[in-house]
Scaffold this motif. Structure first.
Motif, PDB file in Angstrom:
ATOM      1  N   GLY A 103      37.067  41.417  32.748  1.00 51.14           N
ATOM      2  CA  GLY A 103      36.716  42.805  32.568  1.00 51.14           C
ATOM      3  C   GLY A 103      37.970  43.658  32.435  1.00 51.14           C
ATOM      4  O   GLY A 103      39.097  43.142  32.472  1.00 51.14           O
ATOM      5  N   GLN A 104      37.780  44.969  32.315  1.00 48.25           N
ATOM      6  CA  GLN A 104      38.888  45.904  32.131  1.00 48.25           C
ATOM      7  C   GLN A 104      39.468  46.368  33.465  1.00 48.25           C
ATOM      8  O   GLN A 104      40.551  46.956  33.484  1.00 48.25           O
ATOM      9  CB  GLN A 104      38.425  47.106  31.316  1.00 48.25           C
ATOM     10  CG  GLN A 104      38.072  46.744  29.881  1.00 48.25           C
ATOM     11  CD  GLN A 104      39.246  46.144  29.143  1.00 48.25           C
ATOM     12  OE1 GLN A 104      40.326  46.717  29.080  1.00 48.25           O
ATOM     13  NE2 GLN A 104      39.051  44.957  28.579  1.00 48.25           N
ATOM     14  N   GLY A 105      38.759  46.143  34.541  1.00 50.27           N
ATOM     15  CA  GLY A 105      39.284  46.483  35.858  1.00 50.27           C
ATOM     16  C   GLY A 105      38.759  47.798  36.404  1.00 50.27           C
ATOM     17  O   GLY A 105      38.321  48.679  35.665  1.00 50.27           O
ATOM     18  N   THR A 106      38.802  47.904  37.734  1.00 47.46           N
ATOM     19  CA  THR A 106      38.453  49.134  38.426  1.00 47.46           C
ATOM     20  C   THR A 106      39.489  49.349  39.528  1.00 47.46           C
ATOM     21  O   THR A 106      39.865  48.407  40.231  1.00 47.46           O
ATOM     22  CB  THR A 106      37.022  49.070  38.993  1.00 47.46           C
ATOM     23  OG1 THR A 106      36.674  50.328  39.563  1.00 47.46           O
ATOM     24  CG2 THR A 106      36.860  47.979  40.041  1.00 47.46           C
ATOM     25  N   LEU A 155      32.302  42.004  30.354  1.00 44.84           N
ATOM     26  CA  LEU A 155      32.322  42.189  31.792  1.00 44.84           C
ATOM     27  C   LEU A 155      32.738  43.636  32.062  1.00 44.84           C
ATOM     28  O   LEU A 155      33.761  44.091  31.534  1.00 44.84           O
ATOM     29  CB  LEU A 155      33.320  41.240  32.464  1.00 44.84           C
ATOM     30  CG  LEU A 155      32.968  39.771  32.567  1.00 44.84           C
ATOM     31  CD1 LEU A 155      33.060  39.055  31.224  1.00 44.84           C
ATOM     32  CD2 LEU A 155      33.863  39.073  33.586  1.00 44.84           C
ATOM     33  N   VAL A 156      31.953  44.330  32.866  1.00 45.02           N
ATOM     34  CA  VAL A 156      32.243  45.729  33.178  1.00 45.02           C
ATOM     35  C   VAL A 156      32.242  45.900  34.685  1.00 45.02           C
ATOM     36  O   VAL A 156      31.214  45.719  35.332  1.00 45.02           O
ATOM     37  CB  VAL A 156      31.222  46.679  32.532  1.00 45.02           C
ATOM     38  CG1 VAL A 156      31.554  48.123  32.893  1.00 45.02           C
ATOM     39  CG2 VAL A 156      31.207  46.500  31.009  1.00 45.02           C
ATOM     40  N   GLU A 157      33.391  46.265  35.229  1.00 43.82           N
ATOM     41  CA  GLU A 157      33.513  46.498  36.663  1.00 43.82           C
ATOM     42  C   GLU A 157      33.230  47.954  36.999  1.00 43.82           C
ATOM     43  O   GLU A 157      33.465  48.850  36.178  1.00 43.82           O
ATOM     44  CB  GLU A 157      34.929  46.149  37.167  1.00 43.82           C
ATOM     45  CG  GLU A 157      35.378  44.727  36.947  1.00 43.82           C
ATOM     46  CD  GLU A 157      36.206  44.578  35.687  1.00 43.82           C
ATOM     47  OE1 GLU A 157      37.007  43.613  35.618  1.00 43.82           O
ATOM     48  OE2 GLU A 157      36.062  45.419  34.767  1.00 43.82           O
ATOM     49  N   SER A 158      32.761  48.186  38.209  1.00 41.35           N
ATOM     50  CA  SER A 158      32.534  49.538  38.705  1.00 41.35           C
ATOM     51  C   SER A 158      32.627  49.523  40.223  1.00 41.35           C
ATOM     52  O   SER A 158      32.641  48.454  40.843  1.00 41.35           O
ATOM     53  CB  SER A 158      31.171  50.074  38.256  1.00 41.35           C
ATOM     54  OG  SER A 158      30.127  49.266  38.763  1.00 41.35           O
ATOM     55  N   GLY A 159      32.682  50.713  40.814  1.00 37.62           N
ATOM     56  CA  GLY A 159      32.667  50.815  42.267  1.00 37.62           C
ATOM     57  C   GLY A 159      34.009  51.106  42.902  1.00 37.62           C
ATOM     58  O   GLY A 159      34.096  51.294  44.119  1.00 37.62           O
TER      59      GLY A 159
END
Length: 127
Positions: free
Chosen positions: A118-121, A4-8
């Motif tokens: 995910g790793q977080g954003t 899971l990859v977060e962005s934004g």
């Protein structure tokens, strides 16, 4: 291997908007999409629920974000699953690291009931 990859994430003034995305890949069993969720963790605080959506598309929200945040999801080319969190009317208290999660095995508000993270954003809202 599920990833899971977060962005934004980013910095915005109070009253502004951001749209977070979470890309889920590497899955072999679509069961993990029974639910998708967003959590957040402010500095020095516990990770807390923000929103979740069932595979059928039914959303649920924490009271603190209801009416301001919207969760949605989509599938791209039947192999990439995307989860979004539209955040409007942001407040300084929304400042936190935001995490997405999938594969719910209990109640959505309990972080221990989610299997993949995910790793977080980072989201920072200034007054």
């Amino acid at each position: 291997q599920v990833q899971l990859v977060e962005s934004g994430g980013g910095s915005v003034q109070a009253g502004g908007s951001l749209r977070l995305s979470c890309a889920v890949s590497g899955y072999t069993n679509r069961r993990i999409f029974n639910f998708a969720g967003w959590f957040r963790q402010a500095a020095g605080k516990e990770r807390q629920e923000v929103a979740a959506m069932s595979a059928a598309g039914t959303p649920q929200y924490a009271d603190s974000v209801k009416g301001r945040f919207t969760i949605s999801q989509s599938v791209f080319n039947n192999s990439l699953y995307l989860v979004y969190l539209q955040m409007d009317s942001l407040k300084p208290e929304d400042t936190a690291m935001y995490y997405c999660a999938t594969d719910l095995r209990g109640t959505w508000r309990t972080k221990e009931h989610w299997s993949y993270w995910g790793q977080g954003t980072q989201v920072t809202v200034s007054s």
